[in-house]
Design an enzyme around this catalytic site. Structure first.
Site, PDB file in Angstrom:
ATOM      1  N   HIS A  54       4.778  -4.803   6.496  1.00 20.97           N
ATOM      2  CA  HIS A  54       4.516  -3.458   6.021  1.00 20.97           C
ATOM      3  C   HIS A  54       3.664  -2.505   7.114  1.00 20.97           C
ATOM      4  O   HIS A  54       3.644  -1.385   6.524  1.00 20.97           O
ATOM      5  CB  HIS A  54       3.644  -3.472   4.791  1.00 20.97           C
ATOM      6  CG  HIS A  54       4.260  -4.225   3.511  1.00 20.97           C
ATOM      7  ND1 HIS A  54       5.467  -3.630   2.925  1.00 20.97           N
ATOM      8  CD2 HIS A  54       4.009  -5.221   2.698  1.00 20.97           C
ATOM      9  CE1 HIS A  54       5.895  -4.274   2.050  1.00 20.97           C
ATOM     10  NE2 HIS A  54       5.194  -5.214   1.790  1.00 20.97           N
ATOM     11  N   GLU A 158       5.952 -14.197  -4.623  1.00 24.51           N
ATOM     12  CA  GLU A 158       5.590 -12.833  -5.037  1.00 24.51           C
ATOM     13  C   GLU A 158       6.674 -12.300  -6.119  1.00 24.51           C
ATOM     14  O   GLU A 158       6.954 -11.032  -6.039  1.00 24.51           O
ATOM     15  CB  GLU A 158       5.244 -11.883  -4.010  1.00 24.51           C
ATOM     16  CG  GLU A 158       6.214 -11.872  -2.809  1.00 24.51           C
ATOM     17  CD  GLU A 158       5.576 -11.078  -1.412  1.00 24.51           C
ATOM     18  OE1 GLU A 158       4.805 -10.501  -1.540  1.00 24.51           O
ATOM     19  OE2 GLU A 158       6.418 -11.561  -0.392  1.00 24.51           O
ATOM     20  N   ASP A 184       3.737  -7.126  -4.961  1.00 22.51           N
ATOM     21  CA  ASP A 184       5.332  -7.323  -5.244  1.00 22.51           C
ATOM     22  C   ASP A 184       5.284  -8.240  -6.509  1.00 22.51           C
ATOM     23  O   ASP A 184       6.294  -7.997  -7.349  1.00 22.51           O
ATOM     24  CB  ASP A 184       5.738  -8.133  -4.160  1.00 22.51           C
ATOM     25  CG  ASP A 184       6.124  -7.025  -3.297  1.00 22.51           C
ATOM     26  OD1 ASP A 184       6.887  -6.194  -3.422  1.00 22.51           O
ATOM     27  OD2 ASP A 184       5.562  -7.409  -1.903  1.00 22.51           O
TER      28      ASP A 184
END
Length: 277
Positions: A54, A158, A184
């Site tokens: 990310h 996740e 997530d």
């Protein structure tokens, strides 16, 4: 302060700490800058996560941060954007010994990752130690024979599917730990942006207990101190308790607000959000 290079450059102290059940407290690095990484390296954390999923990190920026951390008694953990065999090979050759791989949903994926992180015959990692920082460019004579044993593979569960397969994923030989991704996971469970929803909280606690019960290290990220301590009490052994971007953003906003008039401060409240990020 910087420390002398450890006597055994191959020993993965983070992996050994997890195997010994010793809690390791970490911080997420998302600013993608070696100067910031070095500041955080001297803060006293056990591990720092260089985020390639990310944050705007690539192989070269990851290398620069690894070099910045090398002089400090802190373990670097790298999260690639995806569990790609070729990318994993590059990270390992840079000297990464601990990987946190996102979005692992099945035991088959986990087994493929184990293969990607090991030299033959145990795996499929390509051999190029003369070009590798990991072997100090072949200055470490036993690198090829010891590298497999010092790799620490952490997989990130996740999703709803990942939870369904959690026991099988945790049972895969070569997986050292399982990290639960609250953001997530909450989205997958139908609660996007609300990782604190009771359904998500219950799923996280159940997952951590199952991971610990399988004899593997359990990990999570929570910037909420109360929650982080709760997860440690449940048996989590690698817990990230903050993110560098969040620390900087909050400190900057707080400082600016302290010099603004009250009406401006009330008009621009501190963003809360539901994400651990």
């Amino acid at each position: 302060m910087p420390q002398p290079m450890k006597l055994d450059p191959l020993s993965n102290t983070f992996k050994h700490a997890l195997a010994g059940g010793r809690p390791q407290i970490g911080l997420w690095l998302g600013l993608a800058d070696p100067y910031c990484a070095e500041i955080c390296a001297g803060a006293g954390f056990d591990w720092l996560l260089i985020d390639g999923e990310h944050a705007p990190n690539d192989v070269r920026s990851t290398l620069a941060q690894l070099q910045a951390l090398a002089a400090y008694p802190v373990a670097p953990v790298v999260r690639p954007p995806v569990g790609d065999t070729h990318l994993i090979k590059q990270y390992l050759d840079l000297g990464v010994q601990t990987l946190l791989v996102p979005m692992v949903d099945t035991p088959e994926q986990a087994r493929q990752l184990v293969q990607a992180t090991r030299y033959p015959p145990q795996g499929i990692r390509g051999v190029g130690s003369a070009l590798a920082r990991a072997s100090r460019w072949n200055a470490v004579p036993d690198y090829l024979t010891r590298a497999n044993d010092e790799i620490c593979l952490l997989v990130q569960v996740e999703s709803r599917l990942g939870l369904e397969n959690l026991d099988e994923i945790a049972a895969v030989e070569g997986v050292d730990g399982v990290f639960i991704g609250p953001a997530d996971l909450s989205a997958s469970l139908g609660h996007l942006g609300h990782p604190g929803h009771p359904d998500v909280a219950q799923a996280i606690e159940d997952a951590l207990r199952r991971i610990v019960g399988a004899g593997k290290a359990a990990g999570i990220l929570s910037a909420d101190e109360r929650l982080a301590r709760h997860y440690l009490a449940l048996g989590a052994t690698f817990v990230a308790v903050g993110v560098d971007t969040t620390l900087l953003a909050r400190a900057a906003r707080t400082l600016a607000a302290s010099f603004k008039d009250k009406s401006r401060e009330e008009a621009e409240p501190e963003p809360q959000g539901g994400s651990v990020y």
